[in-house]
Write a protein that holds these residues in place. Structure first.
Motif, short mmCIF file in Angstrom:
data_model
loop_
_atom_site.label_atom_id
_atom_site.label_comp_id
_atom_site.label_asym_id
_atom_site.label_seq_id
_atom_site.Cartn_x
_atom_site.Cartn_y
_atom_site.Cartn_z
N TRP A 63 26.68 -7.89 -22.82
CA TRP A 63 27.71 -7.55 -23.81
C TRP A 63 28.46 -6.31 -23.33
N GLY A 64 29.77 -6.45 -23.05
CA GLY A 64 30.60 -5.32 -22.62
C GLY A 64 30.58 -5.06 -21.12
N ASP A 65 29.76 -5.80 -20.36
CA ASP A 65 29.71 -5.56 -18.91
C ASP A 65 31.05 -5.87 -18.22
N GLY A 73 37.77 -0.67 -12.47
CA GLY A 73 38.62 -1.19 -11.41
C GLY A 73 38.10 -2.41 -10.67
N VAL A 74 37.11 -3.10 -11.22
CA VAL A 74 36.53 -4.27 -10.56
C VAL A 74 36.67 -5.50 -11.45
N GLU A 75 37.16 -6.60 -10.89
CA GLU A 75 37.32 -7.84 -11.63
C GLU A 75 36.15 -8.77 -11.39
N PRO A 76 35.36 -9.07 -12.40
CA PRO A 76 34.28 -10.05 -12.23
C PRO A 76 34.85 -11.44 -11.94
N VAL A 77 34.12 -12.20 -11.13
CA VAL A 77 34.53 -13.58 -10.87
C VAL A 77 34.01 -14.50 -11.95
N GLY A 78 33.02 -14.03 -12.69
CA GLY A 78 32.48 -14.77 -13.82
C GLY A 78 32.10 -13.79 -14.91
N ALA A 79 32.27 -14.19 -16.17
CA ALA A 79 31.99 -13.27 -17.28
C ALA A 79 31.63 -14.04 -18.53
N SER A 80 30.83 -13.40 -19.40
CA SER A 80 30.47 -13.99 -20.68
C SER A 80 31.44 -13.53 -21.76
N GLU A 103 35.62 -17.17 -14.31
CA GLU A 103 34.99 -18.34 -14.90
C GLU A 103 34.14 -17.85 -16.06
N ILE A 104 34.33 -18.48 -17.22
CA ILE A 104 33.62 -18.04 -18.41
C ILE A 104 32.22 -18.65 -18.46
N ILE A 105 31.23 -17.78 -18.60
CA ILE A 105 29.82 -18.16 -18.60
C ILE A 105 29.29 -18.07 -20.03
N GLY A 106 28.25 -18.83 -20.32
CA GLY A 106 27.62 -18.76 -21.63
C GLY A 106 27.02 -17.39 -21.89
N THR A 107 26.59 -17.14 -23.11
CA THR A 107 26.10 -15.81 -23.50
C THR A 107 24.57 -15.77 -23.62
N VAL A 108 24.05 -16.21 -24.74
CA VAL A 108 22.61 -16.15 -24.98
C VAL A 108 21.85 -17.06 -24.02
N GLU A 109 22.41 -18.22 -23.75
CA GLU A 109 21.79 -19.18 -22.83
C GLU A 109 22.80 -19.57 -21.75
N PRO A 110 23.05 -18.69 -20.78
CA PRO A 110 24.03 -18.98 -19.74
C PRO A 110 23.54 -20.08 -18.80
N GLN A 114 25.74 -22.69 -13.04
CA GLN A 114 27.14 -22.25 -12.99
C GLN A 114 27.25 -20.89 -12.33
N ILE A 115 26.32 -20.00 -12.66
CA ILE A 115 26.33 -18.66 -12.06
C ILE A 115 26.07 -18.75 -10.56
#
Length: 247
Positions: A63-65, A73-80, A103-110, A114-115
């Motif tokens: 949450w918030g990462d 200044g860093v762009e994640p390639v995948g995020a929840s 790429e949007i990843i799941g939250t509680v159960e990612p 996909q990761i």
């Protein structure tokens, strides 16, 4: 009073999103590692984790990462997308956060598959459930930064999250600057609104299980406490290990 508080919260959220950008630079611009930043060791609830070199492909799950990485200044390639914003998974106050959508990843159960398919070299999971099984699986994919020592589920303090993420990304000094900037903004907002000091507030949400109120260790309550509010004593009296109590 409620309108004024809501207006201030909205204004402060915009200010928070602006942190990490200097002289008009977009937060989406990749920041190079600071001199001597690596190897970097971060203390987590699962023990010390060492990041050997600057990461090229970051996945932000906690949450918030993702927002923290963007501010540094860093762009994640995948995020929840914890709040189901849609799109890039960040709030409307974040302008030009990504130059290329993650790429949007799941939250509680990612989806671990996909990761793994994103071939990350660093996974940020600093504000999460803190489950051993989740950490073990993620760390099998790439170096993973879990919650800090002493944290419980989803209760990573804001400053600790910024410091951990900044260290892992090789920009610890920028992380310190961001913490200082945020502290100054909260202090200024509190000074501009002395009527907030000592006022009792209850922060709550409705889920499939009914109403729940957040305890003082939760970031939502900490946000208001930094503005001078006091969390509802009745809620605090019911606080346990979780970040909320049922109402």
């Amino acid at each position: 009073m409620k309108r004024r508080a809501a207006a201030l919260l909205a204004t402060t959220a915009v200010l928070l999103a602006a942190c990490g950008s200097d002289d008009g630079e977009s937060a989406s611009e990749t920041t190079g590692a600071e001199s001597g930043a690596f190897p970097a060791t971060i203390e987590t609830m699962f023990g010390p984790v060492t990041v050997e070199e600057q990461s090229e492909r970051v996945v932000a799950l906690g949450w918030g990462d993702a927002e923290t990485a963007l501010a540094l200044g860093v762009e994640p390639v995948g995020a929840s997308d914890w709040l189901a914003f849609g799109g890039d998974g960040v709030g409307p106050w974040v302008e030009d956060g990504y130059s290329e959508s993650p790429e949007i990843i799941g939250t509680v159960e990612p989806s671990f598959e996909q990761i793994a398919a994103l071939t990350p070299d660093l996974i940020l999971d600093t504000a999460s459930s803190g489950e051993q099984a989740r950490y073990d699986t993620l760390s099998g994919i790439a170096t993973t930064i879990g919650p800090p020592e002493g944290a419980t589920a989803y209760q990573t303090p804001r400053d600790a999250q910024i410091t951990m993420v900044a260290t892992a990304l090789g920009v610890p000094e920028k992380g310190e600057e961001l913490v200082t900037e945020l502290d100054e903004q909260f202090a200024q907002a509190a000074a501009d609104h002395p009527e907030f000091a000592g006022k009792t507030v209850t922060v709550a949400a409705y889920t499939s299980d009914g109403w729940g109120a957040y305890v003082s260790r939760d970031a939502r309550v900490q946000f208001l406490q930094d503005l001078g509010f006091v969390n509802n004593p009745a809620v605090e009296a019911m606080a346990g290990d979780n970040f909320f109590v049922p109402v």
